[in-house]
Scaffold this motif. Structure first.
Motif, mmCIF file in Angstrom:
data_model
loop_
_atom_site.group_PDB
_atom_site.id
_atom_site.type_symbol
_atom_site.label_atom_id
_atom_site.label_comp_id
_atom_site.label_asym_id
_atom_site.label_seq_id
_atom_site.Cartn_x
_atom_site.Cartn_y
_atom_site.Cartn_z
ATOM 1 N N PRO A 265 1.382 5.569 0.055
ATOM 2 C CA PRO A 265 0.780 6.688 0.808
ATOM 3 C C PRO A 265 -0.417 7.314 0.108
ATOM 4 C CG PRO A 265 3.171 6.838 0.860
ATOM 5 C CD PRO A 265 2.843 5.748 -0.097
ATOM 6 N N ASP A 266 -0.478 7.230 -1.226
ATOM 7 C CA ASP A 266 -1.602 7.850 -1.934
ATOM 8 C C ASP A 266 -2.847 6.974 -1.943
ATOM 9 O OD1 ASP A 266 -0.983 5.839 -3.719
ATOM 10 O OD2 ASP A 266 -0.245 7.158 -5.293
ATOM 11 N N GLY A 267 -2.785 5.813 -1.228
ATOM 12 C CA GLY A 267 -3.946 4.952 -1.095
ATOM 13 C C GLY A 267 -3.993 3.792 -2.066
ATOM 14 N N ARG A 268 -3.131 3.766 -3.078
ATOM 15 C CA ARG A 268 -3.129 2.656 -4.028
ATOM 16 C C ARG A 268 -2.514 1.411 -3.407
ATOM 17 N NH1 ARG A 268 0.044 4.771 -9.080
ATOM 18 N NH2 ARG A 268 1.212 5.836 -7.414
ATOM 19 N N THR A 269 -3.087 0.274 -3.728
ATOM 20 C CA THR A 269 -2.569 -1.011 -3.250
ATOM 21 C C THR A 269 -2.233 -1.883 -4.448
ATOM 22 O OG1 THR A 269 -3.836 -0.934 -1.182
ATOM 23 C CG2 THR A 269 -3.055 -3.092 -1.918
ATOM 24 N N ARG B 162 -4.227 -4.186 -10.611
ATOM 25 C CA ARG B 162 -3.753 -4.325 -9.226
ATOM 26 C C ARG B 162 -2.255 -4.559 -9.169
ATOM 27 N NH1 ARG B 162 -8.247 -8.054 -8.702
ATOM 28 N NH2 ARG B 162 -6.730 -9.755 -8.549
ATOM 29 N N SER C 149 0.844 -1.190 0.000
ATOM 30 C CA SER C 149 0.000 0.000 0.000
ATOM 31 C C SER C 149 0.880 1.241 0.000
ATOM 32 C CB SER C 149 -0.927 0.013 1.224
ATOM 33 O OG SER C 149 -1.843 -1.061 1.171
#
Length: 394
Positions: free
Chosen positions: A273-277, A327, A271
């Motif tokens: 910091p910008d929220g993408r996983t 993803r 994950s």
């Protein structure tokens, strides 16, 4: 995973003796109490095994596993054009890596023939993987000479390149053996450090096959790649994790989340910091070798040629869907492993028929009009167990 019935598989261990004195002296040791066979005696024993197996079971597929490289390579060269066999450590690893590269290229909006590679590691296994990718590029329409020029191989002394003295020519000074010499790339000087190879050669893919302590792929290398490549492909393939050339998290962070990552060891989702996983894929032979064995067994392919491995890799790369790629995955979810084996088996069978080396065809056992896909589905083993108790009344 491959849909092959367990009662149709026979694991075999060739006991060629041991040089471990402690085992030879151990009264409970159950192996052959002789010094390890070497040289002609070793190869004669394997010859006897192969001849006996194919005499007894002419339709068998032999998969070699865990043979030391110095013996695996000549054994494969000796048998691959005579018997229905393959070596998973050499061909399976190379084939699944090729599938990962094809899928990563597709995710980056490129073709396989658009890719260029920096490979960390010049051992037999690593060069075997690179050779498999070169074979794939040739199958995709590129000349072998051009495909070889797309690779810079780095040893612990730096790049295998032209001997111009710029970096002392360390690889040439040590002597290039018959395996390494063909990989000399004159686009870089011999001994060029990997970081400089990235800036000079501008590879689109980093292949890690060095099996050295972790950290060979540095932040500077990945950031440099990301400066000229929208989607740098980073494949730290060495096992275990302590030898991984970098971690997926490092690759994603250093590329601002633009890297496409596949690894040799399993890693957890990352994950940012910008929220993408992102879910990095593990490049595992299980995606390839069961399907190759299944396909070759069903159609009774006379041999398993390199072109069949390429078709298998292409088929596997197509199983990964757009959602999985979004993803960050290069390979399909493990839940689709039977779908992978089915796709690979169908590709093997179709290619064997194209080459005229298949001895069996759909409909040969009274199922007329059957497609390759239907044939493989019917032939796959399904672990369905009959109930031993039922509440239904008769």
């Amino acid at each position: 995973a491959g849909g092959i019935a367990p009662h149709r598989v026979m694991p075999v261990v060739l006991d060629v003796g041991t040089n471990n004195q402690a085992l030879l002296d151990d009264p409970d040791y159950v192996g052959v109490r002789e010094r390890r066979l070497e040289g002609a005696e070793y190869y004669d024993m394997v010859d006897e095994f192969m001849e006996a197996v194919f005499e007894r079971w002419p339709q068998v597929v032999v998969q070699f596993e865990d043979f030391e490289t110095s013996k695996a390579i000549p054994l494969l060269a000796k048998y691959r054009h005579r018997y229905r066999c393959f070596n998973d450590d050499i061909q399976g690893t190379g084939c699944v890596t090729l599938a990962g590269v094809i899928a990563a290229a597709r995710n980056a909006g490129k073709a396989l023939t658009d890719m260029s590679f920096l490979c960390a590691g010049a051992g037999s296994a690593g060069l075997g993987v690179c050779a498999q990718i070169v074979d794939g590029m040739v199958e995709a329409g590129m000349s072998r000479e051009e495909a070889m020029r797309r690779f810079v191989i780095c040893t612990s002394q730096g790049a295998i390149g032209r001997a111009d003295g710029a970096h002392g020519d360390p690889n040439h000074a040590r002597g290039l053996n018959v395996e390494r010499a063909p990989w000399q790339n004159d686009a870089v000087s011999d001994g060029t450090p990997m970081s400089e190879v990235v800036s000079e050669f501008k590879p689109t893919c980093l292949l890690g096959l060095a099996a050295q302590p972790a950290g060979l792929f540095t932040e500077g290398m990945v950031r440099e790649m990301a400066s000229y490549c929208d989607s740098p492909v980073v494949m730290p393939m060495s096992n275990p994790t302590a030898k991984s050339e970098c971690t997926p998290q490092q690759a994603y962070e250093w590329s601002d989340g633009r890297a496409i990552v596949a690894t040799g060891s399993p890693f957890a989702p990352v994950s940012l910091p910008d929220g993408r996983t992102f879910i990095p894929s593990q490049c595992n032979n299980m995606y390839i070798f069961p399907g190759i064995g299944l396909g070759a067994s069903i159609c009774q392919s006379e041999t398993i040629p390199d072109s069949m491995l390429y078709e298998s890799a292409v088929a596997l790369s197509r199983v990964t869907d757009e959602e999985e790629m979004a993803r960050g995955s290069v390979f399909p979810s493990i839940s689709k492993i039977r779908q992978c084996s089915h796709a690979v088996a169908v590709a093997c069978i179709r290619h064997a028929h194209d080459l005229g080396i298949a001895k069996a065809s759909p409909g040969c056992d009274h199922n007329r009009g059957e497609t390759y896909e239907q044939w493989v589905t019917r032939k796959m083993y399904y672990p369905e167990y009959a109930p031993i108790y039922t509440s239904h009344t008769r």
